[in-house]
Design a protein around this motif. Structure first.
Motif, short mmCIF file in Angstrom:
data_model
loop_
_atom_site.label_atom_id
_atom_site.label_comp_id
_atom_site.label_asym_id
_atom_site.label_seq_id
_atom_site.Cartn_x
_atom_site.Cartn_y
_atom_site.Cartn_z
N ALA A 22 -0.88 24.23 -25.83
CA ALA A 22 -1.34 23.61 -24.59
C ALA A 22 -1.06 24.50 -23.39
CB ALA A 22 -0.67 22.25 -24.39
N ALA A 23 -2.03 24.55 -22.48
CA ALA A 23 -1.88 25.21 -21.19
C ALA A 23 -2.48 24.27 -20.15
CB ALA A 23 -2.60 26.56 -21.19
N CYS A 24 -1.77 23.20 -19.89
CA CYS A 24 -2.34 22.11 -19.10
C CYS A 24 -1.33 21.61 -18.08
CB CYS A 24 -2.80 20.98 -20.02
SG CYS A 24 -1.52 20.35 -21.11
N TYR A 25 -1.74 20.60 -17.31
CA TYR A 25 -0.95 20.04 -16.23
C TYR A 25 -0.45 21.14 -15.28
CZ TYR A 25 -1.07 15.35 -18.14
OH TYR A 25 -1.49 14.12 -18.57
N PRO A 26 -1.37 21.86 -14.65
CA PRO A 26 -0.96 22.97 -13.79
C PRO A 26 -0.44 22.47 -12.44
CG PRO A 26 -3.32 22.70 -13.69
CD PRO A 26 -2.84 21.73 -14.73
N ASN A 27 0.41 23.28 -11.85
CA ASN A 27 0.86 23.06 -10.48
C ASN A 27 0.87 24.40 -9.76
OD1 ASN A 27 3.37 23.01 -8.42
ND2 ASN A 27 2.42 21.00 -8.52
N ILE A 28 0.23 24.44 -8.60
CA ILE A 28 0.17 25.67 -7.80
C ILE A 28 1.18 25.56 -6.66
CG2 ILE A 28 -1.29 27.16 -6.38
CD1 ILE A 28 -3.72 25.98 -7.81
N PHE A 29 2.02 26.56 -6.53
CA PHE A 29 3.00 26.64 -5.45
C PHE A 29 2.85 28.01 -4.79
CE2 PHE A 29 7.43 27.95 -4.23
CZ PHE A 29 7.57 27.09 -3.14
N GLU A 30 2.60 28.03 -3.49
CA GLU A 30 2.45 29.30 -2.76
C GLU A 30 3.81 29.69 -2.19
OE1 GLU A 30 -0.82 31.43 0.16
OE2 GLU A 30 -0.39 29.30 0.45
N ARG A 31 4.50 30.57 -2.90
CA ARG A 31 5.86 30.97 -2.51
C ARG A 31 5.86 31.67 -1.17
NH1 ARG A 31 9.81 31.80 -0.51
NH2 ARG A 31 11.80 32.58 -1.29
N ARG A 32 4.90 32.53 -0.95
CA ARG A 32 4.66 33.18 0.34
C ARG A 32 3.16 33.43 0.41
NH1 ARG A 32 7.93 36.47 -2.57
NH2 ARG A 32 9.64 36.15 -1.11
N PRO A 33 2.62 33.71 1.59
CA PRO A 33 1.16 33.83 1.71
C PRO A 33 0.56 34.79 0.67
CG PRO A 33 2.12 33.79 3.88
CD PRO A 33 3.27 33.82 2.92
N GLY A 34 -0.37 34.27 -0.13
CA GLY A 34 -1.06 35.09 -1.12
C GLY A 34 -0.36 35.23 -2.44
N GLU A 35 0.88 34.72 -2.56
CA GLU A 35 1.63 34.81 -3.82
C GLU A 35 1.72 33.42 -4.44
OE1 GLU A 35 5.38 37.14 -4.15
OE2 GLU A 35 6.22 35.23 -4.87
N LEU A 36 1.08 33.23 -5.58
CA LEU A 36 0.98 31.92 -6.20
C LEU A 36 1.85 31.83 -7.44
CD1 LEU A 36 -2.90 31.43 -6.02
CD2 LEU A 36 -1.19 31.15 -4.23
N TRP A 37 2.68 30.82 -7.48
CA TRP A 37 3.43 30.50 -8.68
C TRP A 37 2.73 29.33 -9.34
CZ3 TRP A 37 9.41 30.48 -7.41
CH2 TRP A 37 9.78 31.73 -6.91
N ILE A 38 2.26 29.49 -10.56
CA ILE A 38 1.56 28.43 -11.28
C ILE A 38 2.37 28.07 -12.51
CG2 ILE A 38 -0.57 27.77 -12.44
CD1 ILE A 38 -2.06 29.74 -10.69
N THR A 39 2.72 26.80 -12.60
CA THR A 39 3.47 26.32 -13.75
C THR A 39 2.62 25.32 -14.53
OG1 THR A 39 4.49 24.62 -12.35
CG2 THR A 39 5.73 26.66 -12.70
N THR A 40 2.91 25.18 -15.81
CA THR A 40 2.23 24.20 -16.65
C THR A 40 3.25 23.33 -17.35
OG1 THR A 40 2.14 25.60 -18.63
CG2 THR A 40 0.34 25.83 -17.04
N GLY A 41 2.83 22.25 -17.91
CA GLY A 41 3.66 21.30 -18.63
C GLY A 41 2.74 20.17 -19.07
N PRO A 42 3.26 18.99 -19.37
CA PRO A 42 4.69 18.68 -19.45
C PRO A 42 5.27 19.06 -20.80
CG PRO A 42 3.40 16.72 -19.88
CD PRO A 42 2.42 17.83 -19.62
N GLY A 43 6.55 19.01 -20.90
CA GLY A 43 7.20 19.34 -22.16
C GLY A 43 7.67 20.77 -22.17
N LYS A 44 8.93 20.97 -22.55
CA LYS A 44 9.51 22.31 -22.51
C LYS A 44 8.74 23.30 -23.37
CE LYS A 44 13.93 22.48 -22.45
NZ LYS A 44 15.38 22.41 -22.84
N ALA A 45 8.24 22.86 -24.53
CA ALA A 45 7.56 23.79 -25.44
C ALA A 45 6.24 24.28 -24.85
CB ALA A 45 7.31 23.12 -26.78
N ASP A 46 5.64 23.49 -23.98
CA ASP A 46 4.33 23.84 -23.45
C ASP A 46 4.41 24.37 -22.02
OD1 ASP A 46 3.04 20.92 -25.05
OD2 ASP A 46 3.10 22.96 -25.80
N SER A 47 5.59 24.58 -21.48
CA SER A 47 5.74 24.99 -20.09
C SER A 47 5.65 26.50 -19.96
CB SER A 47 7.08 24.51 -19.52
OG SER A 47 7.13 23.10 -19.52
#
Length: 308
Positions: free
Chosen positions: A270-295
């Motif tokens: 699985a590569a689902c349930y994304p979350n986009i976080f812009e740490r600084r302008p133009g730098e995107l941290w994208i995480t997926t989940g839920p569940g530790k195995a699929d994060s």
């Protein structure tokens, strides 16, 4: 808390202790307002229960996933104004602060018939101290993963709020609010193909919109792998559950047009349930989940995808 860009983290500290209800679970979203208040929305771990009769495709009367909020004025050291805002079976994935300072959270609930999900938004004009609920958005459907649910939202340049709604209908549906999420008067297909899985719509500091989501079918494929008759308890109409590829698109015109989708993650399961976080302008941290195995955690640069 991390002080080194997420490379290492401190030991966890409890948000609240010694309470019987309103216990924060791992289903939560939070944001820091422009004035520095942290607002958190969470499900109550203490009273959660999910019980479906899969032959009748109906939830039991005591099925519940209550939604609570709390806020902190000292970067999470202490929390106050802990309160329940939904007594029902709610879930949520997004939270924003508008240009006027209002906070909006899309929250789903089970319809009164308890056979599908419907969508509301909760709005706070005082940084999470009090909340009001919008009118209901109902797309019909029948099943424990059907209806209008797990929405994401963004404020448009003209002041409207756009809601992108997860459905089992092969695409996101979108709704528009002209009064800051208090009422929803326009509901229509978005034209953005999607599997039965949520996405995350995010306004970048550059002004662009970014959307990370699971498409209707895999890159290079032309047919849809749909659920079979065994899965009728999930949704009224067989739907795609393609979740092993995560794509991203960008828009310079508030979603009227988008860049070509790019697959940014492929996973065995699985590569689902994304979350986009812009740490600084133009730098995107994208995480997926839920569940530790699929994060998974990904770092992207906006300039590699848009604005070149």
């Amino acid at each position: 808390v991390s002080s080194d860009e997420g490379a290492t983290w401190s030991d966890p500290r409890p948000i609240c202790e010694g309470v019987e209800t309103g216990v924060p679970s791992d289903s939560s979203v939070m944001m820091k307002t422009r004035s520095g208040v942290i607002v958190m929305v969470f499900n109550d771990k203490a009273t959660h229960k999910s019980d479906w009769d899969y032959e009748k495709i109906i939830a039991s009367e005591d099925t519940r996933n209550d939604v609570w909020t709390a806020r902190s004025f000292d970067d999470g050291q202490t929390w106050t104004d802990r309160q329940q805002i939904l007594d029902g079976f709610g879930y949520f994935l997004d939270i924003i602060q508008t240009s006027s300072g209002d906070i909006i959270v899309p929250v789903q609930d089970l319809a009164p018939e308890r056979t599908r999900h419907v969508q509301y938004t909760f709005v706070s004009t005082d940084e999470g101290k009090t909340w009001t609920r919008s009118n209901m958005i109902d797309l019909g459907g029948h099943g424990d993963h059907d209806g209008a649910f797990e929405s994401t939202l963004a404020e448009l340049r003209d002041g409207r709020i756009q809601l992108l709604i997860r459905t089992s209908l092969d695409q996101f549906w979108r709704a528009y609010s002209f009064d800051g999420g208090r009422t929803w008067r326009v509901l229509e297909p978005s034209g953005i193909d999607a599997s039965n899985s949520p996405g995350h719509l995010f306004r970048l500091s550059s002004g662009r919109l970014a959307l990370a989501w699971n498409r209707l079918y895999r890159l290079g494929e032309t047919s849809i792998r749909r659920t079979d008759e065994y899965w009728t308890f999930v949704s009224e109409h067989p739907s795609s559950w393609m979740r092993d590829q995560l794509s991203i698109i960008f828009s310079d015109d508030d979603g009227e047009t988008w860049t070509e989708p790019v697959v940014i993650l492929q996973a065995p399961s699985a590569a689902c349930y994304p979350n986009i976080f812009e740490r600084r302008p133009g730098e995107l941290w994208i995480t997926t989940g839920p569940g530790k195995a699929d994060s998974t955690a990904i770092l992207l640069k906006e300039s590699d995808f848009a604005g070149r």
